[in-house]
Design a protein around this motif. Sequence first.
Motif, PDB file in Angstrom:
ATOM      1  N   GLU A 163       0.843  -1.177   0.000  1.00 55.24           N
ATOM      2  CA  GLU A 163       0.000   0.000   0.000  1.00 55.24           C
ATOM      3  C   GLU A 163       0.888   1.239   0.000  1.00 55.24           C
ATOM      4  OE1 GLU A 163      -2.617  -0.020   3.304  1.00 55.24           O
ATOM      5  OE2 GLU A 163      -3.701   1.769   2.699  1.00 55.24           O
TER       6      GLU A 163
ATOM      7  N   TRP B 130     -10.888   6.379   1.793  1.00 56.92           N
ATOM      8  CA  TRP B 130     -10.520   5.094   1.191  1.00 56.92           C
ATOM      9  C   TRP B 130     -10.973   4.973  -0.265  1.00 56.92           C
ATOM     10  CZ3 TRP B 130      -9.103   0.278   4.074  1.00 56.92           C
ATOM     11  CH2 TRP B 130      -8.656   0.558   5.372  1.00 56.92           C
TER      12      TRP B 130
ATOM     13  N   THR C 131       5.141   1.039   3.697  1.00 53.44           N
ATOM     14  CA  THR C 131       3.788   1.389   3.299  1.00 53.44           C
ATOM     15  C   THR C 131       3.255   2.557   4.109  1.00 53.44           C
ATOM     16  OG1 THR C 131       2.675   0.030   4.916  1.00 53.44           O
ATOM     17  CG2 THR C 131       3.361  -1.041   2.884  1.00 53.44           C
ATOM     18  N   PHE C 132       2.233   3.174   3.511  1.00 54.41           N
ATOM     19  CA  PHE C 132       1.423   4.121   4.258  1.00 54.41           C
ATOM     20  C   PHE C 132       0.045   3.487   4.408  1.00 54.41           C
ATOM     21  CE2 PHE C 132      -2.014   7.256   3.632  1.00 54.41           C
ATOM     22  CZ  PHE C 132      -1.988   7.802   4.893  1.00 54.41           C
ATOM     23  N   SER C 133      -0.373   3.301   5.625  1.00 54.63           N
ATOM     24  CA  SER C 133      -1.684   2.715   5.841  1.00 54.63           C
ATOM     25  C   SER C 133      -2.619   3.768   6.411  1.00 54.63           C
ATOM     26  CB  SER C 133      -1.578   1.537   6.801  1.00 54.63           C
ATOM     27  OG  SER C 133      -2.866   1.199   7.249  1.00 54.63           O
ATOM     28  N   ARG C 134      -3.693   4.004   5.706  1.00 59.00           N
ATOM     29  CA  ARG C 134      -4.672   4.974   6.185  1.00 59.00           C
ATOM     30  C   ARG C 134      -5.317   4.490   7.477  1.00 59.00           C
ATOM     31  NH1 ARG C 134      -5.849  10.305   5.420  1.00 59.00           N
ATOM     32  NH2 ARG C 134      -5.262  10.112   3.252  1.00 59.00           N
ATOM     33  N   LEU C 135      -5.460   3.172   7.567  1.00 55.91           N
ATOM     34  CA  LEU C 135      -6.071   2.584   8.757  1.00 55.91           C
ATOM     35  C   LEU C 135      -5.250   2.923  10.001  1.00 55.91           C
ATOM     36  CD1 LEU C 135      -8.241   0.565   9.812  1.00 55.91           C
ATOM     37  CD2 LEU C 135      -6.530  -1.205   9.483  1.00 55.91           C
ATOM     38  N   ASP C 136      -3.939   2.701   9.894  1.00 53.01           N
ATOM     39  CA  ASP C 136      -3.078   2.996  11.044  1.00 53.01           C
ATOM     40  C   ASP C 136      -3.005   4.496  11.298  1.00 53.01           C
ATOM     41  OD1 ASP C 136      -2.596   0.350  11.333  1.00 53.01           O
ATOM     42  OD2 ASP C 136      -0.740   0.371  10.162  1.00 53.01           O
TER      43      ASP C 136
ATOM     44  N   LYS D  40      -5.304   6.685  10.942  1.00 53.53           N
ATOM     45  CA  LYS D  40      -6.508   7.148  11.623  1.00 53.53           C
ATOM     46  C   LYS D  40      -6.635   6.598  13.036  1.00 53.53           C
ATOM     47  CE  LYS D  40      -8.986   9.846   8.953  1.00 53.53           C
ATOM     48  NZ  LYS D  40      -9.940   9.414   7.955  1.00 53.53           N
ATOM     49  N   ARG D  41      -5.950   5.496  13.286  1.00 52.07           N
ATOM     50  CA  ARG D  41      -6.100   4.830  14.570  1.00 52.07           C
ATOM     51  C   ARG D  41      -5.474   5.686  15.668  1.00 52.07           C
ATOM     52  NH1 ARG D  41      -4.461  -1.331  14.083  1.00 52.07           N
ATOM     53  NH2 ARG D  41      -6.479  -1.615  13.095  1.00 52.07           N
TER      54      ARG D  41
ATOM     55  N   PHE E  86      -3.295  15.886   1.682  1.00 49.29           N
ATOM     56  CA  PHE E  86      -2.916  14.631   2.318  1.00 49.29           C
ATOM     57  C   PHE E  86      -1.811  14.928   3.330  1.00 49.29           C
ATOM     58  CE2 PHE E  86      -1.138  15.067  -1.956  1.00 49.29           C
ATOM     59  CZ  PHE E  86       0.209  15.209  -1.685  1.00 49.29           C
ATOM     60  N   PRO E  87      -1.645  14.047   4.322  1.00 49.77           N
ATOM     61  CA  PRO E  87      -0.571  14.277   5.289  1.00 49.77           C
ATOM     62  C   PRO E  87       0.778  14.151   4.594  1.00 49.77           C
ATOM     63  CG  PRO E  87      -1.537  12.108   5.601  1.00 49.77           C
ATOM     64  CD  PRO E  87      -2.403  12.824   4.619  1.00 49.77           C
TER      65      PRO E  87
END
Lengths: 720, 443
Positions: free
Chosen positions: A699, A706, B238-243, B245-246, B301-302
């Motif tokens: 990713e 998303w 990677t860049f994870s949007r999930l992480d 935001k967590r 975006f960040p």
Amino acid sequence: MQKRGKKEKDEVVKPKVEKTVNLTLDDLPDPSELKMKESTLQIMIIFLVLGMLYIVAFCLRLFSVLRYESIIHEFDPHFNFRATKTLVYDGVEAFYNWFDTLVWYPLGRWVGHTVYPGLMLTSGAIYHTLHFFHFPIDIRNVCVFLAPLFAGNTALVTYILTKDCWDSGAGLIAAAFVAIVPGYISRSVAGSYDNEAIAIFAIINTFMGFVKSVKTGSMKWAAYSAVAYCYMVHAWGGYIYIINLLPVYVYGMVLIGRYSHRLYVAYSTFYVLGTLFSLLVPFVGFAAVFSNTHMAAPIVFALLQFHNIMGFLRMHLGDKLALFFKKMVSFLASGAIAIFAACLALGVVDITKTGRFFYMLNPAANTIPIIASISEHQATPWSSFFFDLSFLVLLMPVGMYFCFREWTDGAIFLLTYGITATYFGCVMTRLILVLAPVACMLAAIAVSRTLSLFMRDAQRGSKQDRNAVSNAASKTVAWCVTMLFGFLFLFYVVHCTWITSEAYSSPSIILQANGANGQRVIFDDYREGYFWLQTNTAEDAKIMSWWDYGYQMASMSNRTTLVDNNTWNNTHIATVGRCLASSEEDCYRIMKKLDVDYVLVVFGGFIGYSSDDINKFLWPIRIGGSVYPMIKEKDYLNDHGEYRVDAGASKRMMNSMMYKMCYHRFGEVQTSYQHPTGFDRVRNAVIGRKDFKLSKIQEAFTTEHWMVRIYRVKKEPNRG
Amino acid sequence: MRSLGLVVCCLATAASGWLNSNVERKLDLSNAIVRSTTTVTAFNNEEATDEYLFVVPESNVTRIAKLSVKVDKQEIPITETSRKGGNVYYTAKLKTKIANKASVTLKLRRSMVNSLRPFPPVVKQGESQFVDYNDNVYFLSPYATGKQTTTAKLASGTVESYSKVPPPVIQRGDTIVFGEYKEVEPMKQGPLRVHFMNNKPFMKAVTLRRVIEVSMWGNLAVEEWYAIENHGAKLKGTFSRLDYKRPGHSAPSSFTSLHAHLPQAATDIYFRDDIGNISTSTVGHADRSSKTREVIFTQRFPLFGGWKTRFYFGYNLPLEHALTHNGAENKLTVPFASPVKDLWVDDMVVEVILPEGVPVPEVKVGGKVITDFDVEYRSTYLDYSGRTVIVLKDSTLASPERSEELQVTFKFGTKDLLWEPIYLMVAFMTLFSSIIFFSRVLG
């Protein structure tokens, strides 16, 4: 004023209805020419109304700019915008020679020769004119406001055309209708920078010149029409419609015995000049002479010459010799047809070329998935006729009826245009666009004729003897009809405004929703993703995605794409489709061969955006399958033939690259409080495969909601 | 050659008889920009003089965003005098001559960019950024120093390592005190090194273009084009949007917003990039005391380490807030540097677009007359000969250090303002009269 003019006209028309193919009658101008000359006040009023219509047509199309911003909409306009920038910054020559290496990697595309340049040339001309006078307008704003500007122009030429075919009153009503008809607005709101935006103006303009020429026999107007046609050929592939409609009209006129020298002059001039002009467009080139889609025009041209010579011979040599000549020519013609058939058999002339044109003539026969996959190529549902044309749908047949009654050259032209456009409007959703102006004109004729009839009654009742019962009754009826039309007009305006605001004013790359407290929530994920690509990937990075996003990516990310909305190479698209439908290992192998650096997917399951790649996925599978037989649609459906993403999905589906890229780590996300993690808000299902890892790609970026997910293709590991 | 340099150097040091009786150096390492304040109490050993020398290593000069010396809260002028032995000598000109055996207290301020080296140079998302700072443990001076201390204020108490010689070096939370060192000879050097956690945003504008357009009809339009980069430790993997935001698991060294202080009277603020409007900006309440208004420009975006973005913003300002005039003599006063806080600007171009027909004006930055600017002529609305454009270039800037003002004095009288309406009147007159003429003659 117009009713009196009309009455006189009726009286003039009637004695001369028995018109035959007689050369002496040609010298008389068309009956509708014999009209009262408008007074200065009338001209003032007409100018005022048209000026106001121009403003209304322009302003109604600005919803999207006011609500969002001055931005290019949808997909194709982004390509047009990019091409315009090339034209403006690099010059016309560079534009025609432009070989775009940013698209269709590794094939590229010779844009200069595969594009209709009219739109770009128009914007370029406006841009350079304004800059010549030192108005530092941004090229984006020229592009955004071009379509509304041309909508105003369309209203003006619609007025002139209707005036020529009918009268000035109907012309004004037609102009008013066309200024706000939703079927046309759908393609011409601010930001909808597409070929159709200027093409409708060009079509009506061509017809206007042609009808004027047919009416007056003026070569000047025929030449004007040819120039307008030249513009149309530059602007849109739909010029094929003109080059087939005009021969049909001319041929029909000859058949019904309305041949005249005026028609001869108009068509001959138009055909010769128009064909010469259309050779100027590189994309059309010699297709204007050789292609079977253009064949109706030269055949009718030849017939017209023949017909004219016949008349000439008959006049000077008498019937007998003329008949001999006719036989001789028929013999030669059959010889020519035989040669043509031979050419066809030998493959010198190609009519097997299938494309949108034949798809349009016979939509049922064509099964090329790439054409069928585009939603605007679907057949028009009934509801959209009312949606796009409002009550014009009802009045159009009435207008046709009046045209049959009137039976002038102009009226016959409108009939031909109306009937053919209705057919095409039924075949393809997006061709409602071509139908809309003629629907406006025919409806305007109906309105104008009916109103002038009844308003005369209404007025007469007030002036003359009031006690006559029949007069009073007719007066009441007249007022009722007038009020009914008044109501219809009001309804029309409300309908058009509402539809424009609700349906046609969304740029589709920015989404808007209402938050829990009623505040506006903007989903700007597309641009977030595209701009990330532009600023944070290597300049020569190759990005793979489904073809829908190709134009947008080239324009907003300025990066190389594999396939785009031009769809000229079905195999290449099928390869991408196959790649997305394959397992990770297979996909990686293909991506390595295609030299892909990043993969982009659009995923709506997080916020419930339904036109995402999972919902489109059957098309990549079908198109991939049409070239690569190992991709079979049924493998992606479960045992019951259902397309699902939850636990009931087929194994192949859950193993596909598309599924993995869309749902990577989605299983850990709580999108809704009532449901467990991994709940897809578009498909309303908890995804079937939550825990998987990607080994060949990683990713790289995911946008805030998303919607756009970008993956980096890993380098092959070093040996040892 | 070197020996000659050494001799000259010794002569230079010997020539002036200052003694630094006390030096207190404060290093602020809590940001991406390193700011140091050194308070020097200098004692004059010889005859009266008004010149005090101080030294900066040549390798540091290009990284200095701001260098100033204050005596009694009053800034005094400094000039570069010579370059010897890898050092640059600056002379601070004191207001008054300091008599023999008298003392003076100088306050040296120095802001440095690009001085904190991310180490390790790459981090994963969610990992903290550690930086390495290297400096001279002594205050570099051509004069002998009686006693000195250096206090380094860090961004966090998490310190990986630091140099412990010469003692005493004491760490207390997020501060490390080096010294006190006594009897330090002139030009003495010794390594100072701190390796610590610093998750402050490392914002850098690779290029900045400021366009200031004066309209004599009463408006000042300002537009600023930025190419921004996070020059901290680069993101690995990677860049994870999930992480991201967590909560508690996010990326500590990334940033999304830039804070700018725009003039309070600024209106029509916009924030865009190449592909359109960026819908995430917040205009704060006006700050009465400084007559500014804070605007937060949140990016699309960040920005993680090594990530870049571009954007521009602009606003209008009523002209009376920036322009004063005395007859035909107009004086435009605007801030010279970027209004964005804690931003290192690598290369800046300032363009001031003056009205048409203005002769080449006088330009001052921070009170100093500038002559090395370019003059261009640019035609916009209704211009005939083009507007006069002043193009100034500068590099290595950091805000809010560079708070000085740009002053442009130009000649433009009221009668010059009337040309454009006259053009318009003539054009419309011609249009209408030709229509009248043709409709009468031909119609």
